[in-house]
Design a protein around this motif. Structure first.
Motif, PDB file in Angstrom:
ATOM      1  N   ALA A 109       0.827  -1.209   0.000  1.00 29.31           N
ATOM      2  CA  ALA A 109       0.000   0.000   0.000  1.00 29.31           C
ATOM      3  C   ALA A 109       0.860   1.257   0.000  1.00 29.31           C
ATOM      4  O   ALA A 109       0.592   2.216  -0.741  1.00 29.31           O
ATOM      5  N   GLN A 110       1.902   1.274   0.821  1.00 28.88           N
ATOM      6  CA  GLN A 110       2.758   2.456   0.862  1.00 28.88           C
ATOM      7  C   GLN A 110       3.534   2.610  -0.438  1.00 28.88           C
ATOM      8  O   GLN A 110       3.698   3.714  -0.958  1.00 28.88           O
ATOM      9  N   GLY A 111       4.000   1.503  -0.991  1.00 28.72           N
ATOM     10  CA  GLY A 111       4.736   1.567  -2.252  1.00 28.72           C
ATOM     11  C   GLY A 111       3.881   2.015  -3.416  1.00 28.72           C
ATOM     12  O   GLY A 111       4.391   2.581  -4.393  1.00 28.72           O
ATOM     13  N   ALA A 112       2.579   1.771  -3.328  1.00 27.22           N
ATOM     14  CA  ALA A 112       1.654   2.163  -4.397  1.00 27.22           C
ATOM     15  C   ALA A 112       1.167   3.592  -4.245  1.00 27.22           C
ATOM     16  O   ALA A 112       0.427   4.094  -5.096  1.00 27.22           O
ATOM     17  N   SER A 113       1.560   4.256  -3.164  1.00 26.34           N
ATOM     18  CA  SER A 113       1.129   5.635  -2.924  1.00 26.34           C
ATOM     19  C   SER A 113       1.957   6.614  -3.754  1.00 26.34           C
ATOM     20  O   SER A 113       3.177   6.464  -3.877  1.00 26.34           O
ATOM     21  N   ALA A 114       1.324   7.626  -4.272  1.00 25.44           N
ATOM     22  CA  ALA A 114       2.030   8.651  -5.031  1.00 25.44           C
ATOM     23  C   ALA A 114       3.014   9.424  -4.163  1.00 25.44           C
ATOM     24  O   ALA A 114       3.960  10.039  -4.681  1.00 25.44           O
ATOM     25  N   ASP A 115       2.847   9.409  -2.844  1.00 20.98           N
ATOM     26  CA  ASP A 115       3.791  10.077  -1.943  1.00 20.98           C
ATOM     27  C   ASP A 115       5.159   9.413  -1.961  1.00 20.98           C
ATOM     28  O   ASP A 115       6.179  10.060  -1.703  1.00 20.98           O
TER      29      ASP A 115
ATOM     30  N   MET B 225       1.915   0.390 -10.444  1.00 21.38           N
ATOM     31  CA  MET B 225       1.508   0.537 -11.837  1.00 21.38           C
ATOM     32  C   MET B 225      -0.014   0.632 -11.935  1.00 21.38           C
ATOM     33  O   MET B 225      -0.559   1.493 -12.639  1.00 21.38           O
ATOM     34  N   ALA B 226      -0.722  -0.220 -11.189  1.00 18.24           N
ATOM     35  CA  ALA B 226      -2.181  -0.233 -11.231  1.00 18.24           C
ATOM     36  C   ALA B 226      -2.778   1.055 -10.667  1.00 18.24           C
ATOM     37  O   ALA B 226      -3.820   1.529 -11.132  1.00 18.24           O
ATOM     38  N   SER B 227      -2.092   1.640  -9.682  1.00 13.69           N
ATOM     39  CA  SER B 227      -2.632   2.845  -9.041  1.00 13.69           C
ATOM     40  C   SER B 227      -2.313   4.117  -9.805  1.00 13.69           C
ATOM     41  O   SER B 227      -2.855   5.185  -9.486  1.00 13.69           O
ATOM     42  N   GLY B 228      -1.413   4.021 -10.779  1.00 13.09           N
ATOM     43  CA  GLY B 228      -1.035   5.213 -11.524  1.00 13.09           C
ATOM     44  C   GLY B 228      -0.226   6.201 -10.698  1.00 13.09           C
ATOM     45  O   GLY B 228      -0.277   7.414 -10.946  1.00 13.09           O
ATOM     46  N   ALA B 229       0.523   5.692  -9.722  1.00 10.81           N
ATOM     47  CA  ALA B 229       1.246   6.578  -8.795  1.00 10.81           C
ATOM     48  C   ALA B 229       2.485   7.212  -9.410  1.00 10.81           C
ATOM     49  O   ALA B 229       3.064   8.115  -8.815  1.00 10.81           O
ATOM     50  N   GLY B 230       2.911   6.752 -10.569  1.00  8.87           N
ATOM     51  CA  GLY B 230       4.015   7.400 -11.251  1.00  8.87           C
ATOM     52  C   GLY B 230       5.362   6.765 -10.997  1.00  8.87           C
ATOM     53  O   GLY B 230       5.482   5.767 -10.289  1.00  8.87           O
ATOM     54  N   PRO B 231       6.417   7.376 -11.553  1.00  6.31           N
ATOM     55  CA  PRO B 231       7.766   6.803 -11.467  1.00  6.31           C
ATOM     56  C   PRO B 231       8.282   6.726 -10.035  1.00  6.31           C
ATOM     57  O   PRO B 231       7.820   7.464  -9.148  1.00  6.31           O
ATOM     58  N   VAL B 232       9.266   5.856  -9.822  1.00 10.30           N
ATOM     59  CA  VAL B 232       9.868   5.685  -8.503  1.00 10.30           C
ATOM     60  C   VAL B 232      11.310   5.208  -8.680  1.00 10.30           C
ATOM     61  O   VAL B 232      11.619   4.452  -9.609  1.00 10.30           O
ATOM     62  N   THR B 233      12.182   5.676  -7.803  1.00 10.42           N
ATOM     63  CA  THR B 233      13.587   5.247  -7.811  1.00 10.42           C
ATOM     64  C   THR B 233      13.748   4.027  -6.904  1.00 10.42           C
ATOM     65  O   THR B 233      13.211   3.990  -5.795  1.00 10.42           O
TER      66      THR B 233
ATOM     67  N   ASP C 242      23.754  10.108  -9.187  1.00  7.15           N
ATOM     68  CA  ASP C 242      22.615  11.025  -9.130  1.00  7.15           C
ATOM     69  C   ASP C 242      21.629  10.730 -10.263  1.00  7.15           C
ATOM     70  O   ASP C 242      21.495  11.493 -11.233  1.00  7.15           O
ATOM     71  N   ARG C 243      20.935   9.597 -10.118  1.00  6.12           N
ATOM     72  CA  ARG C 243      19.938   9.175 -11.121  1.00  6.12           C
ATOM     73  C   ARG C 243      18.633   8.832 -10.401  1.00  6.12           C
ATOM     74  O   ARG C 243      18.320   7.674 -10.169  1.00  6.12           O
ATOM     75  N   PHE C 244      17.893   9.859 -10.045  1.00  5.33           N
ATOM     76  CA  PHE C 244      16.634   9.697  -9.319  1.00  5.33           C
ATOM     77  C   PHE C 244      15.497  10.197 -10.210  1.00  5.33           C
ATOM     78  O   PHE C 244      15.441  11.372 -10.557  1.00  5.33           O
ATOM     79  N   ILE C 245      14.595   9.296 -10.556  1.00  2.00           N
ATOM     80  CA  ILE C 245      13.568   9.607 -11.547  1.00  2.00           C
ATOM     81  C   ILE C 245      12.412  10.426 -10.984  1.00  2.00           C
ATOM     82  O   ILE C 245      11.679  11.061 -11.743  1.00  2.00           O
ATOM     83  N   ALA C 246      12.269  10.455  -9.657  1.00  2.00           N
ATOM     84  CA  ALA C 246      11.114  11.138  -9.067  1.00  2.00           C
ATOM     85  C   ALA C 246      11.530  12.091  -7.943  1.00  2.00           C
ATOM     86  O   ALA C 246      10.771  12.338  -7.012  1.00  2.00           O
ATOM     87  N   GLY C 247      12.742  12.623  -8.063  1.00  2.00           N
ATOM     88  CA  GLY C 247      13.224  13.541  -7.040  1.00  2.00           C
ATOM     89  C   GLY C 247      13.934  12.806  -5.916  1.00  2.00           C
ATOM     90  O   GLY C 247      13.844  11.585  -5.779  1.00  2.00           O
ATOM     91  N   ARG C 248      14.645  13.591  -5.086  1.00  2.63           N
ATOM     92  CA  ARG C 248      15.404  13.004  -3.973  1.00  2.63           C
ATOM     93  C   ARG C 248      15.634  14.065  -2.909  1.00  2.63           C
ATOM     94  O   ARG C 248      15.545  15.274  -3.178  1.00  2.63           O
ATOM     95  N   PRO C 249      15.980  13.636  -1.699  1.00  2.69           N
ATOM     96  CA  PRO C 249      16.380  14.601  -0.677  1.00  2.69           C
ATOM     97  C   PRO C 249      17.680  15.312  -1.070  1.00  2.69           C
ATOM     98  O   PRO C 249      18.478  14.788  -1.852  1.00  2.69           O
ATOM     99  N   ALA C 250      17.917  16.475  -0.502  1.00  2.00           N
ATOM    100  CA  ALA C 250      19.156  17.231  -0.748  1.00  2.00           C
ATOM    101  C   ALA C 250      20.272  16.665   0.124  1.00  2.00           C
ATOM    102  O   ALA C 250      20.863  17.356   0.961  1.00  2.00           O
TER     103      ALA C 250
END
Length: 470
Positions: free
Chosen positions: A91-97, A154-162, A246-254
């Motif tokens: 559930a957490q992995g499928a979240s857009a957050d 993928m089913a939830s449409g949550a988008g890319p993830v690193t 530095d190859r993060f597809i959906a952003g990363r912490p600084a």
């Protein structure tokens, strides 16, 4: 809120990634937080303590000079309880957050052979997880867990993830990604395979911090120093390092603002760490066990063992990692000396049992490359040959039931290991094992070097007989 979902809330994660994120949050950058859980029913007491404490815990760090520091780490904001269906993790992995899925498994948990193919013949749990995944069910291996999570994403449409590997695996992002794609291909999920290839990245990373398994005295010291009785307390060395491509597809912490090195390639850092630190660590653990030491620092302070480790690095490893054609950006003699100082830290009390484990992964991953490259140069391999010779002597002790602790090795087939030890010529049998040596298996130069090193190991053990008895 941006979330990093971490699979494997063991000691190393809580002394490393979680610490870097905590440091970032302490600067006022609160854009990211951690959620995490385990894919197996491990560490039940620690997980319960973390859950009761809202994910917070106390980290004790100790420097080689004996300086103790204590910090309450609060970057884990959600502790996901284990269930066999991994529902909370999915559930957490499928979240857009969730923008990053990180994981700590240990080297042997990737089930890769010398050619980076999934080793289905050896691992029944991997085969079982393939069957489960074909039926749409989760599993406990990293590939099965990631497959279940990524299917739901993928089913939830949550988008890319690193997908961020935090283990001591050479080219850890590339290799774990390769294993995952093979797993998905084997289950016949073409849609997921295409989605993962398009919507994920897997940066390589080099991680480093010695983090022993927590013992009851850590909790006692934390209570005495801080007044907090923390059943999830742990201890690590003061040294810490993290180098990430530095190859993060959906952003990363600084992370670069709190000491993480963000680079284009981790290759040089990775090779230095794996060969100068990890292989040396194993050398000291195997040698120390053979002469009765319990802890890494004891072996490091033994002048004969320290010299073995020093010679391995100086004679055979530095010459292949720093060449005129490919100069190393790291000053390797300094790195070697810092590593040995770290290993000699008596406060860490890192056990030979912890470090000696998984030799059947470490020989091909940490040690064989140096042998292969030295032979390609037409050079001698006398110093590096001491490491497999030490492991073979250690394995023979294990075969006889004389190791004073339980030896754990996910990559070892016990029947094969016993057969090597029972062979008329154990050195030849050991050097002929293809999973250990790949294309070097049976090489006459390897056999001769390990045989000679084995004789030196036998003399070393005989001379030390009784000196480390307790």
């Amino acid at each position: 809120m941006n979330v990093i979902l971490h699979l494997g809330l063991g000691s190393f994660h809580r002394a490393h990634l979680a610490v870097y994120l905590h440091a970032l949050i302490q600067t006022g950058d609160t854009a990211w937080q951690l959620a995490g859980g385990n894919t197996r029913p491990d560490m039940a007491e620690t997980m319960a303590a973390l859950a009761a404490q809202g994910g917070a815990y106390t980290l004790e760090t100790i420097s080689p000079a004996g300086e103790h520091r204590y910090e309450r780490v609060t970057s884990i904001r959600q502790v996901i309880p284990y269930t066999s269906d991994l529902a909370g993790l999915v559930a957490q992995g499928a979240s857009a957050d969730t923008k990053i899925i990180s994981f700590t498994v240990t080297e042997a948990g990737y089930y890769l052979d010398a050619h980076n193919r999934l080793d289905l013949a050896t691992f029944a749990d991997l085969r079982a997880d393939l069957d489960a995944a074909r039926a749409g069910q989760p599993g406990s291996t990293i590939y099965a867990a990631l497959t279940a999570i990524l299917r739901a994403r993928m089913a939830s449409g949550a988008g890319p993830v690193t997908l961020l590997n935090c283990d001591n695996l050479r080219h850890n992002g590339d290799r774990s990604r390769g294993g995952l794609l093979q797993f998905i291909e084997l289950i016949g999920d073409a849609a997921l395979l295409d989605w993962v290839q398009t919507n994920t990245t897997s940066p390589n990373a080099m991680v480093d911090r010695i983090t022993p398994r927590p013992t009851p005295d850590v909790r006692e010291r934390v209570l005495a120093a801080t007044g907090v009785d923390d059943p999830a307390a742990l201890m690590g060395e003061s040294f810490i390092q993290w180098v990430i491509e530095d190859r993060f597809i959906a952003g990363r912490p600084a992370w670069e603002t709190v000491g993480v090195e963000m680079v284009q390639s981790v290759d040089a850092y990775e090779e230095a760490k794996i060969r100068l630190l990890n292989a040396t660590h194993s050398c000291i653990a195997w040698a120390g066990t053979l002469v009765g030491y319990l802890y890494i620092h004891e072996g490091t302070h033994d002048p004969v063992i320290r010299q073995m480790a020093f010679d391995y690095v100086t004679d055979d490893t530095i010459p292949v990692l720093d060449t005129p054609e490919h100069p190393c950006p790291i000053h390797l003699p300094t790195y070697r000396d810092v590593v040995l100082d770290r290993f000699g830290n008596p406060a860490i009390c890192d056990t030979n049992q912890r470090v000696a484990m998984d030799g059947f992964s470490k020989i091909p991953g940490f040690i064989a490359p140096t042998i292969r490259e030295r032979l390609a140069q037409g050079a001698t391999i006398d110093s590096v040959a001491m490491l497999p010779a030490l492991f073979l002597a250690y394995l023979q002790r294990w075969h006889q039931g004389l190791i004073p602790y339980t030896y754990q090795d996910q990559a070892m087939d016990p029947a094969v290991a016993h057969a090597v030890c029972e062979a008329a010529d154990p050195v030849a049998a050991f050097c002929a094992d293809r999973p250990l040596w790949g294309d070097l298996a049976g090489d006459a130069r390897l056999v001769a070097a390990v045989r000679g090193a084995g004789e030196r190991v036998a003399r070393f053990v005989a001379e030390h007989n009784g000196t480390a008895a307790r």
